[in-house]
Design a protein around this motif. Structure first.
Motif, PDB file in Angstrom:
ATOM      1  N   ARG A  30       0.822  -1.207   0.000  1.00 41.74           N
ATOM      2  CA  ARG A  30       0.000   0.000   0.000  1.00 41.74           C
ATOM      3  C   ARG A  30       0.862   1.266   0.000  1.00 41.74           C
ATOM      4  N   LEU A  31       2.007   1.203   0.649  1.00 39.28           N
ATOM      5  CA  LEU A  31       2.898   2.362   0.655  1.00 39.28           C
ATOM      6  C   LEU A  31       3.370   2.693  -0.760  1.00 39.28           C
ATOM      7  N   VAL A  32       3.736   1.652  -1.523  1.00 41.16           N
ATOM      8  CA  VAL A  32       4.178   1.870  -2.902  1.00 41.16           C
ATOM      9  C   VAL A  32       3.020   2.368  -3.754  1.00 41.16           C
ATOM     10  N   ARG A  33       1.860   1.753  -3.595  1.00 41.58           N
ATOM     11  CA  ARG A  33       0.698   2.146  -4.398  1.00 41.58           C
ATOM     12  C   ARG A  33       0.268   3.578  -4.103  1.00 41.58           C
ATOM     13  N   ALA A  34       0.489   4.044  -2.873  1.00 42.41           N
ATOM     14  CA  ALA A  34       0.066   5.387  -2.501  1.00 42.41           C
ATOM     15  C   ALA A  34       0.805   6.462  -3.285  1.00 42.41           C
ATOM     16  N   CYS A  35       2.035   6.170  -3.703  1.00 43.64           N
ATOM     17  CA  CYS A  35       2.848   7.183  -4.401  1.00 43.64           C
ATOM     18  C   CYS A  35       2.625   7.178  -5.912  1.00 43.64           C
ATOM     19  N   LEU A  36       1.995   6.141  -6.444  1.00 46.08           N
ATOM     20  CA  LEU A  36       1.868   6.030  -7.896  1.00 46.08           C
ATOM     21  C   LEU A  36       0.892   7.035  -8.518  1.00 46.08           C
ATOM     22  N   PRO A  37      -0.277   7.325  -7.938  1.00 45.30           N
ATOM     23  CA  PRO A  37      -1.226   8.224  -8.618  1.00 45.30           C
ATOM     24  C   PRO A  37      -0.659   9.601  -8.938  1.00 45.30           C
ATOM     25  N   VAL A  38       0.048  10.224  -7.991  1.00 44.44           N
ATOM     26  CA  VAL A  38       0.580  11.559  -8.259  1.00 44.44           C
ATOM     27  C   VAL A  38       1.679  11.503  -9.311  1.00 44.44           C
ATOM     28  N   LEU A  39       2.459  10.416  -9.322  1.00 43.73           N
ATOM     29  CA  LEU A  39       3.496  10.268 -10.351  1.00 43.73           C
ATOM     30  C   LEU A  39       2.868  10.138 -11.732  1.00 43.73           C
ATOM     31  N   ILE A  40       1.826   9.325 -11.834  1.00 43.88           N
ATOM     32  CA  ILE A  40       1.148   9.130 -13.125  1.00 43.88           C
ATOM     33  C   ILE A  40       0.534  10.443 -13.608  1.00 43.88           C
ATOM     34  N   LEU A  41      -0.114  11.180 -12.689  1.00 40.88           N
ATOM     35  CA  LEU A  41      -0.740  12.441 -13.078  1.00 40.88           C
ATOM     36  C   LEU A  41       0.309  13.480 -13.472  1.00 40.88           C
ATOM     37  N   TYR A  42       1.438  13.486 -12.788  1.00 40.07           N
ATOM     38  CA  TYR A  42       2.485  14.444 -13.139  1.00 40.07           C
ATOM     39  C   TYR A  42       3.086  14.109 -14.503  1.00 40.07           C
ATOM     40  N   LEU A  43       3.229  12.813 -14.787  1.00 38.17           N
ATOM     41  CA  LEU A  43       3.704  12.419 -16.122  1.00 38.17           C
ATOM     42  C   LEU A  43       2.710  12.869 -17.189  1.00 38.17           C
ATOM     43  N   ALA A  44       1.418  12.784 -16.900  1.00 36.79           N
ATOM     44  CA  ALA A  44       0.402  13.247 -17.858  1.00 36.79           C
ATOM     45  C   ALA A  44       0.539  14.743 -18.107  1.00 36.79           C
ATOM     46  N   LYS A  45       0.852  15.530 -17.094  1.00 41.20           N
ATOM     47  CA  LYS A  45       1.081  16.975 -17.256  1.00 41.20           C
ATOM     48  C   LYS A  45       2.266  17.233 -18.191  1.00 41.20           C
ATOM     49  N   LEU A  46       3.369  16.492 -17.939  1.00 43.33           N
ATOM     50  CA  LEU A  46       4.549  16.672 -18.774  1.00 43.33           C
ATOM     51  C   LEU A  46       4.267  16.298 -20.229  1.00 43.33           C
ATOM     52  N   ILE A  47       3.478  15.239 -20.414  1.00 40.89           N
ATOM     53  CA  ILE A  47       3.134  14.806 -21.767  1.00 40.89           C
ATOM     54  C   ILE A  47       2.301  15.874 -22.474  1.00 40.89           C
ATOM     55  N   LEU A  48       1.303  16.432 -21.779  1.00 48.30           N
ATOM     56  CA  LEU A  48       0.463  17.468 -22.380  1.00 48.30           C
ATOM     57  C   LEU A  48       1.282  18.719 -22.746  1.00 48.30           C
ATOM     58  N   ASP A  49       2.153  19.129 -21.868  1.00 43.99           N
ATOM     59  CA  ASP A  49       2.987  20.291 -22.170  1.00 43.99           C
ATOM     60  C   ASP A  49       3.893  20.025 -23.370  1.00 43.99           C
ATOM     61  N   ALA A  50       4.419  18.810 -23.442  1.00 45.36           N
ATOM     62  CA  ALA A  50       5.279  18.454 -24.577  1.00 45.36           C
ATOM     63  C   ALA A  50       4.487  18.427 -25.877  1.00 45.36           C
ATOM     64  N   ILE A  51       3.236  17.972 -25.808  1.00 51.26           N
ATOM     65  CA  ILE A  51       2.389  17.929 -27.011  1.00 51.26           C
ATOM     66  C   ILE A  51       2.090  19.348 -27.503  1.00 51.26           C
ATOM     67  N   VAL A  52       1.786  20.260 -26.549  1.00 49.50           N
ATOM     68  CA  VAL A  52       1.521  21.649 -26.931  1.00 49.50           C
ATOM     69  C   VAL A  52       2.737  22.252 -27.640  1.00 49.50           C
ATOM     70  N   VAL A  53       3.920  21.937 -27.126  1.00 47.72           N
ATOM     71  CA  VAL A  53       5.147  22.431 -27.770  1.00 47.72           C
ATOM     72  C   VAL A  53       5.284  21.848 -29.164  1.00 47.72           C
ATOM     73  N   GLU A  54       4.945  20.567 -29.324  1.00 52.15           N
ATOM     74  CA  GLU A  54       5.087  19.906 -30.621  1.00 52.15           C
ATOM     75  C   GLU A  54       4.137  20.482 -31.662  1.00 52.15           C
ATOM     76  N   HIS A  55       3.012  21.042 -31.229  1.00 50.80           N
ATOM     77  CA  HIS A  55       2.083  21.633 -32.192  1.00 50.80           C
ATOM     78  C   HIS A  55       2.700  22.827 -32.911  1.00 50.80           C
ATOM     79  N   GLY A  56       3.660  23.460 -32.308  1.00 54.21           N
ATOM     80  CA  GLY A  56       4.286  24.613 -32.947  1.00 54.21           C
ATOM     81  C   GLY A  56       5.530  24.261 -33.758  1.00 54.21           C
ATOM     82  N   ARG A  57       5.830  22.990 -33.848  1.00 59.33           N
ATOM     83  CA  ARG A  57       7.028  22.564 -34.593  1.00 59.33           C
ATOM     84  C   ARG A  57       6.614  21.799 -35.850  1.00 59.33           C
TER      85      ARG A  57
END
Length: 621
Positions: free
Chosen positions: A48-75
Motif C-alpha cells: 500500500r505504501l508503494v501504491r500510494a505514491c503512484l497516482p501523483v506520479l502518473i498524473l504528473y507524467l500526464a502533465k509533462l506529456i500534455l505540455d510536450a504535445i503543446v510544444v510539438e504543435h508549434g514545430r
C-alpha cells in the motif's frame, strides 16, 4: 443563533469522544491480525505504501506529456520514424508515454497483489479470532451462558468475529489514501493552497453527518439483538430437520411464518426509516461538496485562460483537485465508517473482557487420586442468578468414597442442581462442599471436572463419527481404539455401532452428508459410553436412560453397578427398579434432604419414598 453552550469545550470533547471513542479497539484488532500473520500484514502495508505514491506520479507524467504535445504543435511534423526517434524532444515525449504505461501496469499488478494479500490476511484473522472466541467461551461460567443478556452479548460477539475482518483492509486503505492525499496536497499548495481549505471545509459537514448516522445504525443494531435472535430461532424452526416432524404434525408452518413476518417487518421498518433520513441529509451535504469542487475548478480554468497556468498545469491541477476531493471525502467518510465498524468491535472485545467467576485458586491443592474419604455437602444453599427462589437450602449429606448414591425426588427437588454444584458448574451461594476434607474450590478447576464423568438427560448428540462421539468422554484419547471399544461395550453401545454401515467410522446425525441418525435409546447408549470412556473418580448419571425401555435401563444400570465397583457414583432416575440397586438413597424435596437410607429401610419407614414407590408400582399393576 448558536448558544454559547454549543461551543463549550467540555461538550465538544464529549461529542468527539462519542464519535471517536470506539477507535480505542483498533490497536487490539491490529494485534490480533498481527498475531494471525505477521509477514502478510507487513507485506500488505508495504504494497500500500508503494501504491500510494503512484497516482501523483502518473498524473504528473500526464502533465509533462500534455505540455510536450503543446510544444510539438508549434514545430514541423516529422517525416518518418527515424526523424521522430532522432529528435530529442520527441524521444523525450515517447519516453514519458512509456513511463506512464509502465506505472499504470505496475499499479494494476500491485492492486491485484494487494487484494490477494488482504484476502489471505482476512481469512487468517477470521480463523484466529474464531478460535479465540471459542476458547474464551469455553472458559466462561455456565451462568454466563444461561443469562439472556449474556446470550445477546455472545450472539453479538459471534456475529462480529468474522464480520469485521474487512475493517483491517479499510484501515490500511485509509493509510494509503492519506499518503496519496499528502502527495497531491503538496503539489496543489504551490499553486492555490486556499482551494484545499475550501474543499475540506465543504466536506466536513458530510463527515459529521455520516458519523451521526453510523452511530444511529449501531444503536439500532444493538437494541435489536433480541429480535435478531428470535428471527434466527424462527428460521431454524422453519427449516431444520430436528423440528421438522413436530412442525408438520402440529401444522406450525403458518404460525412460525407469521411470527417471523411480524418481527422481520418491524426490523425492516426501522432500517427503512433510518436509511431514508440518512439519504436525505447525505444528499444535501454531497451537493455542498460538489459546489465547492466546481468553484475551485472554475478558478483554475480562469487562471489558465489568463496565462498563469499551462495546459499541462491545468490538467495536473484539475486532476489533482478532483482526486484530492475524492480522497478528502473518502478519508472523512472512511474515518466515520471505521468508527462505526469499531463500535461493533466493542461487542467482540467487551465479550473478551468478560471474566469467569468460577476459577482455579492461585495455588490449588493437589487433587486426591484416588479419593479417600468422599464428598460432604455442609449446609449448602444455592439459588440461580436472577431468581429469589432457593434451588437447594440447608443441604447436608455425605457421599462416601466407593459408594453408589441414588437421588430421588420430584421435578424441582434439586437433583440436577446438586450435580452442577458437584462439578463446579456453579458454586454454592452459601455453605460449602468438601472433597476429602478440603473445600472443592481449593482444587484446580480442570482437575475437579476431569475427575467427574457426568451424563445428563439432555446430552449433546454430536454430528461426529461414532468413534468420536464415544471419545468425547476423554477426547485426548480419541485415537485409542481399544479404549473406545471397551467404553462402548460397557454401555451396550457396541451393538448399536456394530449395525452401522461404517462401524466406528460412521458419521452420526443428519446435519452432514452420509450421516446416519439413531433412535433416542441408541443415542443414550452412545452417550453412556462417554462416562466409561472418561474413567473418572466419580461417575454421575443424571436421567440418561429416559428413552430406554425398562428392561434395557435395568441392564444398563446393573452393568453400571458392577462396573463402578470401587468408584464413587451418583444415580438420578425416576424408575425405582433402578434406584433400589444403589447402596443408599437420598430423597429430596424442596431442595432439602427429606429421607435417606437403603430401599428396604425407606420402604419400612413408610414415608415419602414409600409413597412414590407405591404410586409408580401401581402403574404397572
Amino acid at each position: 443563533m448558536l448558544s454559547r453552550s454549543f461551543f463549550d469545550p467540555a461538550r465538544l470533547r464529549r461529542a468527539a469522544a462519542g464519535r471517536l471513542g470506539p477507535l480505542r479497539h483498533l490497536p487490539a484488532l491490529v494485534r490480533l491480525v498481527y498475531a494471525a500473520s505477521p509477514r502478510l500484514l507487513v507485506a500488505s502495508l508495504a504494497l500500500r505504501l508503494v501504491r500510494a505514491c503512484l497516482p501523483v506520479l502518473i498524473l504528473y507524467l500526464a502533465k509533462l506529456i500534455l505540455d510536450a504535445i503543446v510544444v510539438e504543435h508549434g514545430r514541423p511534423r516529422p517525416l518518418g520514424w527515424d526523424a521522430w526517434i532522432s529528435d530529442p524532444h520527441r524521444a523525450r515525449l515517447a519516453g514519458l508515454v512509456a513511463m506512464e504505461l509502465g506505472l499504470a501496469v505496475l499499479s494494476d499488478l500491485l492492486g491485484r497483489l494487494s487484494t490477494l494479500v488482504d484476502g489471505l490476511v482476512a481469512d487468517l484473522y477470521g480463523n484466529a479470532a474464531s478460535l479465540r472466541l471459542m476458547r474464551h467461551a469455553a472458559a466462561l461460567d455456565l451462568e454466563q451462558f444461561e443469562d439472556s443478556a449474556q446470550q445477546d452479548r455472545i450472539e453479538r460477539a459471534r456475529r462480529q468475529v468474522t464480520g469485521r475482518s474487512s475493517l483491517i483492509t479499510q484501515m490500511f486503505g485509509q493509510v494509503q489514501d492519506l499518503i496519496t492525499l499528502a502527495t497531491f496536497a503538496a503539489g496543489l499548495l504551490a499553486y492555490a493552497p486556499w482551494l484545499i481549505l475550501l474543499l475540506a471545509g465543504a466536506l466536513v459537514p458530510a463527515f459529521l453527518n455520516e458519523t451521526y448516522f453510523n452511530r444511529q445504525g449501531y444503536r439500532l443494531a444493538w437494541t435489536r439483538t433480541p429480535e435478531r435472535r428470535q428471527i434466527d430461532y424462527l428460521r431454524y424452526l422453519g427449516a431444520s430437520v430436528e423440528a421438522a416432524k413436530e412442525v408438520k404434525l402440529f401444522g406450525l408452518e403458518r404460525y412460525i411464518a407469521a411470527r417471523y413476518r411480524v418481527i422481520a417487518d418491524k426490523l425492516v421498518a426501522d432500517n427503512r426509516s433510518l436509511a431514508i433520513r440518512r439519504a436525505a441529509w447525505g444528499g444535501g451535504f454531497a451537493a455542498l461538496g460538489t459546489l465547492a469542487y466546481y468553484t475551485a475548478y472554475a478558478t483554475i480554468v480562469w487562471r489558465t485562460v489568463a496565462g498563469e497556468f499551462s495546459i499541462g498545469d491545468l490538467a495536473f491541477l484539475a486532476g489533482s483537485f478532483q482526486r484530492l476531493r475524492g480522497l478528502i471525502e473518502g478519508l472523512l467518510l472512511g474515518v466515520s465508517q471505521i468508527a462505526s465498524q469499531a463500535q461493533y468491535l466493542d461487542d467482540l472485545f467487551s465479550f473478551f473482557a468478560v471474566v469467569p467467576t468460577i476459577r482455579s485458586p492461585p495455588a490449588p491443592a493437589p487433587f486426591p487420586r484416588p479419593i479417600a474419604e468422599g464428598i460432604v455437602f455442609e449446609d449448602v444453599g444455592f439459588r440461580y442468578p436472577g431468581t429469589q427462589t432457593w434451588a437447594v437450602r440447608g443441604l447436608s449429606f455425605r457421599l462416601s468414597a466407593g459408594e453408589v448414591l441414588a437421588l430421588v425426588g420430584e421435578n424441582g427437588a434439586g437433583k440436577t442442581t446438586i450435580v452442577k454444584l458437584l462439578t463446579r458448574l456453579y458454586d454454592p451461594t452459601e455453605g460449602r462442599i468438601l472433597l476429602d476434607g478440603r473445600d472443592l474450590r481449593a482444587y484446580d478447576l480442570d482437575a475437579v471436572r476431569g475427575a467427574v464423568g457426568v451424563i445428563f438427560q439432555d446430552f449433546v448428540r454430536f454430528d461426529f463419527t461414532a468413534s468420536q462421539n464415544v471419545a468425547v468422554g476423554r477426547i485426548e484419547a480419541r485415537d485409542d481404539a481399544g479404549r473406545i471399544a471397551a467404553a462402548a461395550g460397557r454401555s451396550l453401545a457396541d451393538g448399536v455401532i456394530g449395525r452401522l454401515p461404517l462401524g466406528y467410522d460412521q458419521p452420526l446425525g443428519k446435519r452432514f452428508e452420509g450421516g446416519v441418525d439413531l433412535s433416542g435409546g441408541e443415542w443414550q447408549k452412545i452417550a453412556l459410553s462417554r462416562a466409561y470412556m472418561r474413567e473418572a473418580e466419580i461417575l454421575v448419571l443424571d436421567e440418561p436412560t429416559a428413552a430406554l425401555d425398562a428392561r434395557a435401563e435395568f441392564e444398563v444400570f446393573r452393568r453400571f453397578r458392577d462396573l463402578s465397583r470401587d468408584r464413587t457414583a451418583v444415580i438420578i432416575s425416576h424408575r425405582f427398579s433402578t434406584v433400589r440397586m444403589a447402596d443408599r438413597i437420598l430423597v429430596l424435596e424442596g431442595g432439602r434432604v427429606l429421607e435417606t437410607g437403603t430401599h428396604a429401610q425407606l420402604q419400612a419407614q413408610g414415608g415419602r419414598y414409600a409413597e412414590l414407590f407405591e404410586l409408580q408400582a401401581a402403574g404397572y399393576r
